[in-house]
Design a protein around this motif. Structure first.
Motif, PDB file in Angstrom:
ATOM      1  N   LEU A 136       0.844  -1.195   0.000  1.00  0.00           N
ATOM      2  CA  LEU A 136       0.000   0.000   0.000  1.00  0.00           C
ATOM      3  C   LEU A 136       0.879   1.244   0.000  1.00  0.00           C
ATOM      4  O   LEU A 136       1.817   1.350   0.801  1.00  0.00           O
ATOM      5  CB  LEU A 136      -0.903   0.024   1.235  1.00  0.00           C
ATOM      6  CG  LEU A 136      -1.826  -1.179   1.462  1.00  0.00           C
ATOM      7  CD1 LEU A 136      -2.635  -0.986   2.747  1.00  0.00           C
ATOM      8  CD2 LEU A 136      -2.766  -1.374   0.281  1.00  0.00           C
ATOM      9  N   ARG A 137       0.572   2.170  -0.889  1.00  0.00           N
ATOM     10  CA  ARG A 137       1.310   3.435  -0.940  1.00  0.00           C
ATOM     11  C   ARG A 137       0.311   4.594  -0.887  1.00  0.00           C
ATOM     12  O   ARG A 137      -0.457   4.793  -1.834  1.00  0.00           O
ATOM     13  CB  ARG A 137       2.167   3.516  -2.195  1.00  0.00           C
ATOM     14  CG  ARG A 137       3.321   2.503  -2.194  1.00  0.00           C
ATOM     15  CD  ARG A 137       4.226   2.676  -3.379  1.00  0.00           C
ATOM     16  NE  ARG A 137       5.334   1.720  -3.326  1.00  0.00           N
ATOM     17  CZ  ARG A 137       6.226   1.546  -4.279  1.00  0.00           C
ATOM     18  NH1 ARG A 137       6.148   2.288  -5.392  1.00  0.00           N
ATOM     19  NH2 ARG A 137       7.192   0.664  -4.151  1.00  0.00           N
ATOM     20  N   PHE A 138       0.349   5.341   0.194  1.00  0.00           N
ATOM     21  CA  PHE A 138      -0.580   6.449   0.397  1.00  0.00           C
ATOM     22  C   PHE A 138       0.068   7.770  -0.031  1.00  0.00           C
ATOM     23  O   PHE A 138       1.286   7.868  -0.225  1.00  0.00           O
ATOM     24  CB  PHE A 138      -1.011   6.515   1.860  1.00  0.00           C
ATOM     25  CG  PHE A 138      -1.794   5.307   2.289  1.00  0.00           C
ATOM     26  CD1 PHE A 138      -3.135   5.180   1.983  1.00  0.00           C
ATOM     27  CD2 PHE A 138      -1.168   4.272   2.992  1.00  0.00           C
ATOM     28  CE1 PHE A 138      -3.861   4.058   2.360  1.00  0.00           C
ATOM     29  CE2 PHE A 138      -1.880   3.142   3.377  1.00  0.00           C
ATOM     30  CZ  PHE A 138      -3.220   3.035   3.057  1.00  0.00           C
ATOM     31  N   SER A 139      -0.791   8.773  -0.188  1.00  0.00           N
ATOM     32  CA  SER A 139      -0.356  10.105  -0.631  1.00  0.00           C
ATOM     33  C   SER A 139       0.397  10.024  -1.959  1.00  0.00           C
ATOM     34  O   SER A 139       1.395  10.717  -2.178  1.00  0.00           O
ATOM     35  CB  SER A 139       0.516  10.774   0.450  1.00  0.00           C
ATOM     36  OG  SER A 139      -0.213  10.914   1.656  1.00  0.00           O
ATOM     37  N   ARG A 140      -0.091   9.155  -2.835  1.00  0.00           N
ATOM     38  CA  ARG A 140       0.447   9.014  -4.190  1.00  0.00           C
ATOM     39  C   ARG A 140      -0.695   9.243  -5.165  1.00  0.00           C
ATOM     40  O   ARG A 140      -1.550   8.374  -5.352  1.00  0.00           O
ATOM     41  CB  ARG A 140       1.037   7.621  -4.418  1.00  0.00           C
ATOM     42  CG  ARG A 140       2.184   7.246  -3.506  1.00  0.00           C
ATOM     43  CD  ARG A 140       3.471   7.997  -3.886  1.00  0.00           C
ATOM     44  NE  ARG A 140       4.632   7.387  -3.246  1.00  0.00           N
ATOM     45  CZ  ARG A 140       4.993   7.605  -1.979  1.00  0.00           C
ATOM     46  NH1 ARG A 140       4.259   8.399  -1.221  1.00  0.00           N
ATOM     47  NH2 ARG A 140       6.075   7.015  -1.475  1.00  0.00           N
ATOM     48  N   ARG A 141      -0.733  10.381  -5.781  1.00  0.00           N
ATOM     49  CA  ARG A 141      -1.831  10.744  -6.685  1.00  0.00           C
ATOM     50  C   ARG A 141      -1.477  10.348  -8.115  1.00  0.00           C
ATOM     51  O   ARG A 141      -0.661  10.989  -8.761  1.00  0.00           O
ATOM     52  CB  ARG A 141      -2.110  12.242  -6.592  1.00  0.00           C
ATOM     53  CG  ARG A 141      -3.246  12.724  -7.474  1.00  0.00           C
ATOM     54  CD  ARG A 141      -3.600  14.168  -7.135  1.00  0.00           C
ATOM     55  NE  ARG A 141      -4.487  14.733  -8.127  1.00  0.00           N
ATOM     56  CZ  ARG A 141      -4.069  15.449  -9.174  1.00  0.00           C
ATOM     57  NH1 ARG A 141      -2.771  15.682  -9.342  1.00  0.00           N
ATOM     58  NH2 ARG A 141      -4.938  15.943 -10.034  1.00  0.00           N
ATOM     59  N   VAL A 142      -2.119   9.271  -8.581  1.00  0.00           N
ATOM     60  CA  VAL A 142      -1.893   8.797  -9.947  1.00  0.00           C
ATOM     61  C   VAL A 142      -2.760   9.617 -10.892  1.00  0.00           C
ATOM     62  O   VAL A 142      -3.988   9.682 -10.737  1.00  0.00           O
ATOM     63  CB  VAL A 142      -2.214   7.300 -10.072  1.00  0.00           C
ATOM     64  CG1 VAL A 142      -2.053   6.841 -11.519  1.00  0.00           C
ATOM     65  CG2 VAL A 142      -1.303   6.481  -9.156  1.00  0.00           C
ATOM     66  N   THR A 143      -2.141  10.224 -11.883  1.00  0.00           N
ATOM     67  CA  THR A 143      -2.874  11.087 -12.818  1.00  0.00           C
ATOM     68  C   THR A 143      -2.986  10.498 -14.215  1.00  0.00           C
ATOM     69  O   THR A 143      -3.634  11.083 -15.080  1.00  0.00           O
ATOM     70  CB  THR A 143      -2.194  12.465 -12.902  1.00  0.00           C
ATOM     71  OG1 THR A 143      -0.801  12.288 -13.244  1.00  0.00           O
ATOM     72  CG2 THR A 143      -2.288  13.191 -11.561  1.00  0.00           C
TER      73      THR A 143
END
Length: 450
Positions: A136-143
């Protein structure tokens, strides 16, 4: 990634650590797939849920069947409250206007389950995190996806062979893909959440029901919580929210339109002022699967088919997506290209069907449920279900208490209704013929007696 010897995916990314993303990651991890989950928010188990954005979930047969696959069914039910029917609060309100309880099932025993979205999401996050092979990787905004890599805030990041986008109705991944025909249909209504706290340590309303205040062009609903509060949700035309711009106007409006519950909301004006107005959108798009620079990208959940919440099927439907992807991988021997194509072909008709049924149920909930004609029809429908067990099943029961594919339900209901109409017509004809024969017999007897 095509041809008879398509390679197995080595790097699988799931975008979105919501309900569907976590369930799918757990299913994939259990089949030995290395999967990384990317979430734009901080870990909600630490940061907490956003204010006024819960809309309690109504988990029913489809969602429970999916949770069973990852061993969470019983845990979810332990943290849920069963609702065996609707409690319809009449427009008149007041102490002397008793609400009307309408059971969901013919036998009164089946229930949908009110559960906190945040709690269920936390349980699914825990399950995913504890599954070998899942990261799990949080604060990662995939665009988006480009050049075989995930775009993180517009910058190339990790490589991926398969990207499964469950990043919501306003999916950034979907928006970045060429060749996707996507439509967003917004209702003129928005939603806002309020709270009915416990009263003297107990529920202020009956916890065995989903409460509805139908008001024609708008409504309020309330679902129970384990802490003995209720989460209320207003579904109003947006202009109505804007018109109540002072605490006095808010209190006066609720006293007039919701008099039996207005006094149970001590934080009414604060909740009304500070909780946001959310949008209600139906998303329809096609295709759900694209190949981008050698990376397979597929949409699921709200990213592929957001629906309005009026049949309580949003989460249930998204969970079915995850189960279908897992099933298709099994059927195709792990061939992602074949599996995702099969997933799209199977699920698209079903999600289109529930989208239409959810919109129709909005009209039913805000208007029809308080009609005397509806009440009679509802009772007659349940009588038919009891008398023709298994042969006549209402639309509501087919959606909520079975796993019959959504796409098959409208045709089945139409067929049932046609058969009933034919039977009713035949009985009317027989009754008419019998009455005519009886009339002629009485006439002959009358002539003989003269």
């Amino acid at each position: 990634m095509s041809g008879t010897e398509a390679p197995r995916a080595r790097r699988v990314a799931v975008v979105g650590a919501g309900l569907a993303g976590c369930l799918l990651a757990t299913l994939l991890g259990r089949r030995g797939v290395e999967v990384t989950v990317y979430e734009r928010r901080p870990d909600p188990r630490i940061a907490g849920a956003e204010r006024g954005r819960s809309i309690n979930l109504a988990i029913s047969a489809r969602g429970l069947a999916a949770l069973e696959e990852v061993g969470l069914r019983e845990q979810a039910l332990e943290r849920a409250l069963p609702m065996h029917g609707r409690m319809v609060h009449p427009r008149a309100g007041g102490r002397h206007a008793a609400p009307d309880f309408q059971p969901y099932s013919a036998d009164g025993r089946r229930a949908i389950n009110s559960i906190s979205r945040a709690e269920l999401n936390a349980a699914l996050l825990d399950a995913a995190e504890s599954t070998p092979g899942v990261t799990l990787r949080f604060s990662r905004r995939v665009t988006g996806v480009a050049g075989g890599r995930l775009m993180i805030d517009g910058v190339p990041g990790d490589a991926a062979d398969v990207v499964l986008a469950g990043d919501g109705a306003y999916s950034a991944v979907r928006g970045s893909l060429d060749g996707i025909e996507a439509g967003q249909d917004f209702l003129e209504h928005g939603y806002k959440e309020l709270t009915v706290p416990p009263r003297d340590g107990e529920f202020a309303l009956d916890p065995d029901a989903l409460h509805i205040w139908p008001r024609g062009d708008s409504m309020m609903i309330a679902l129970p919580n384990l802490d003995r509060s209720f989460t209320c949700t207003l579904f109003w035309p947006r202009d109505d929210f804007a018109a109540l711009d002072t605490p006095g106007k808010v209190r006066a409006h609720f006293a007039r339109h919701y008099p039996d519950v207005a006094g149970l909301m001590p934080a009414l004006t604060d909740d009304f002022e500070h909780n946001p107005v959310g949008s209600l959108v139906t998303v329809r798009c096609r295709p759900w699967v694209r190949e981008v620079d050698g990376t397979l990208v597929a949409l699921l959940g709200d990213a592929a088919h957001a629906i309005v919440p009026f049949f309580g099927q949003g989460a249930n439907c998204a969970f079915e997506d995850c189960i279908e992807i897992d099933r298709c991988l099994t059927e195709t021997g792990g061939r992602w290209d074949l599996a995702l194509a099969l997933y799209q072909d199977r699920r698209k008709p079903n999600t289109d069907a529930i989208a239409e049924m959810a919109l129709d149920n909005f009209v039913e909930m805000r208007d029809r449920v308080s009609s005397p004609v509806y009440k009679v029809a509802h009772a007659a429908q349940h009588a038919l279900e009891r008398g023709l067990a298994g042969r006549y099943v209402s639309r509501y029961e087919l959606v909520s208490f079975t796993t019959v594919p959504y796409a098959r339900i409208p045709a089945r209901v139409r067929k049932q209704n046609l058969i009933l109409a034919a039977v009713a017509g035949a009985l009317t004809l027989i009754a008419g013929s019998a009455a005519a024969l009886l009339g002629r017999a009485l006439c002959r007897r009358s002539r003989r007696s003269r």
